[in-house]
Design a protein around this motif. Sequence first.
Motif, short mmCIF file in Angstrom:
data_model
loop_
_atom_site.label_atom_id
_atom_site.label_comp_id
_atom_site.label_asym_id
_atom_site.label_seq_id
_atom_site.Cartn_x
_atom_site.Cartn_y
_atom_site.Cartn_z
N TRP A 276 3.52 10.76 7.09
CA TRP A 276 3.28 12.02 6.40
C TRP A 276 2.92 11.76 4.93
O TRP A 276 2.07 12.46 4.37
N VAL A 277 3.57 10.78 4.28
CA VAL A 277 3.25 10.46 2.89
C VAL A 277 1.81 9.99 2.76
O VAL A 277 1.08 10.40 1.84
N VAL A 278 1.38 9.13 3.66
CA VAL A 278 0.00 8.64 3.62
C VAL A 278 -0.98 9.79 3.83
O VAL A 278 -2.01 9.90 3.13
N LYS A 279 -0.68 10.68 4.78
CA LYS A 279 -1.57 11.82 5.04
C LYS A 279 -1.60 12.77 3.83
O LYS A 279 -2.66 13.30 3.46
N LEU A 280 -0.43 13.01 3.23
CA LEU A 280 -0.38 13.87 2.05
C LEU A 280 -1.22 13.29 0.91
O LEU A 280 -1.93 14.02 0.22
N HIS A 281 -1.15 11.98 0.74
CA HIS A 281 -1.95 11.34 -0.31
C HIS A 281 -3.44 11.51 -0.04
O HIS A 281 -4.23 11.77 -0.96
N LEU B 144 8.18 15.87 -1.58
CA LEU B 144 8.78 14.64 -1.07
C LEU B 144 10.31 14.73 -1.08
O LEU B 144 10.97 14.34 -0.10
N LEU B 145 10.87 15.22 -2.17
CA LEU B 145 12.33 15.31 -2.27
C LEU B 145 12.89 16.29 -1.25
O LEU B 145 13.96 16.05 -0.66
N ILE C 24 5.04 10.51 -6.20
CA ILE C 24 6.29 10.94 -6.82
C ILE C 24 6.08 11.29 -8.29
O ILE C 24 6.91 11.99 -8.89
N HIS C 25 4.99 10.81 -8.88
CA HIS C 25 4.66 11.17 -10.26
C HIS C 25 3.60 12.27 -10.30
O HIS C 25 2.90 12.41 -11.31
N ASP D 243 0.83 -1.21 0.00
CA ASP D 243 0.00 0.00 0.00
C ASP D 243 0.86 1.25 0.00
O ASP D 243 0.59 2.22 -0.74
N PHE D 244 1.91 1.26 0.82
CA PHE D 244 2.78 2.43 0.87
C PHE D 244 3.51 2.62 -0.46
O PHE D 244 3.71 3.75 -0.92
N ALA D 245 3.90 1.51 -1.08
CA ALA D 245 4.57 1.61 -2.38
C ALA D 245 3.65 2.23 -3.42
O ALA D 245 4.08 3.08 -4.22
N ASP D 246 2.38 1.83 -3.43
CA ASP D 246 1.43 2.40 -4.39
C ASP D 246 1.22 3.89 -4.13
O ASP D 246 1.17 4.70 -5.07
#
Length: 558
Positions: free
Chosen positions: A226-231, A141-142, A133-134, A124-127
């Motif tokens: 944070w990545v999950v929340k941003l998504h 993220l960077l 990132i796209h 799930d995190f990879a998806d």
Amino acid sequence: KYSLFRYFCHRFKEFVFEFRAGKYNCILKVPLQFPVQVNISDLHGRLMLLHKIPCYVENELKSTLSSFIEKETTLDYDKEAEVALQRLTTGDVDVNQLASAWARSYAESTLEHARPEEPSWDEDFADVYHELIHSPASETLLNLEHNYFVSISELISERDMEIKKLQERQAAEMDKVMHELGNTLSDHDVNAVASHHFDAQQVLENKWTSELMQVTCIQKKEYQDWVVKLHQDLQKSNNSSKINEEIKVQPSQLSEEADSGARMFEEQPQLEESFTIHLGAQLKTMHNLRLVRADVLDFCKHRRHGSSGAKLRRLQTALSLYSSSLCGLVLLVDNRVNSYSGIKRDFATVAKECTDFHFSCLEKQLEEVQQVLLYARVQRSSKQKEQFEIQKNGGDDKSKSVERNPSNILPGNGCTLNSEFYVSRHSNLSEVHVVFHLCVDDNVRSGNITARDPAIMGLRNILKVCCTHDVTTVTVPLLLVHDMSEEMTIPWCLKRAELVFKCVKGFMMEMVSWDGGISRTVQFLVPKSISEEMFYQLSNMLPQIFRVSSTLTLTSKH
């Protein structure tokens, strides 16, 4: 209680078949064991051949035999069912237990009742990461990853400074002790001071190791959350401009090393030559070849200064992290699976400079490799016990030492089975996703290796793994060494480069049968200490061995 069942399983019945042969009435009697375990067609053929049955009754015999077996089998099933029902009515079998067993069997064999697979957090995190990132959020993220990288780098610099001060202080103390040796102090006192210094260094190093591990775990948890929340926020709102303003790289983090980093690269420029080739017997496949003069760890290190080139490389690596265009690097190591010495220690230091937010840390991956290696050694020893017994009785010291250390990888002694390597995955390196740790020994420094050398065969196996696991860019040490030494003369370098070029060309032609012909990029890496003259000699050799694509100009006369 299964006596009746066993009786039915081993009961014999006589099959009787009557037919007329001329003026004679013939009767065929065959005892058959039920339930019949053989194929009916095979049984029919054996009866025809064994008893010399006329061919004109072949079809009749087969149909009669099939009907007899089907009828008797049904009767056996009926009798077995009657016995089961009698046991049920007399109370020999628990009805509830039987119903539960039937329900469980039905649920396990029916797809609609199967339990759904639990979602994997890593998948799930990879998806989520691949989608972000796209998207326009890639810069955010960077920036966040770079800020984490700077924090770890500053912590490592503080650790190195504290360890350096401790070593300087201990060196001064040891000088005083050695000066008083023989006067007021003895050898015992010197050993006691040295032991105390060693313990102090161990305590300090363990303290920093624990602190770095704790900070890394905190960063990884914060980053993933944070990545999950941003998504989730991006799914609710299409306006990502506000989110992109949340995290920016601090200018103070870039100013200190920008000038020094630029001067460093000006003093030691990276030489590079690129070529385009077409390989294949019938269907030609285009590949890109590069000859690069650089340090092998330059493909792994991140730079704290915010140059545009470094940022683009980091973005490219992140974009292709979960894709079918991965980048690999061949690292030449010894046969011990650890990160305590040589190039392995330097690589582990680089891997620790930036937190890996997607995969396990290098130490944990090496532990898993050791467990797999031990299991493989046990499997091999059970299959090749006699060979190991011969090695124990009459083998050399090298084979005995390997036997005593089953967690070591065999560097090879000319046998292609010993061209072993292990693989580590990374998302925190500059230009590399996959590192192939190829096990070599001191034999690679000699000038008499052949195409069947374990190191060469290891390259072949690595390229095969690249084909089966979507690694489209791979960096290979051209001379099979990372550093130059005195014995590596100009003839030595030319001979070694020619061997590797020709072998890799053959392996690339084999790739067509491995992956169907996919365009790939192979980077041949030479040590940074090699001279420019030697670099350009190798550059001139490459198009002579490979067929380099070139523009053909045609002129016509009217």
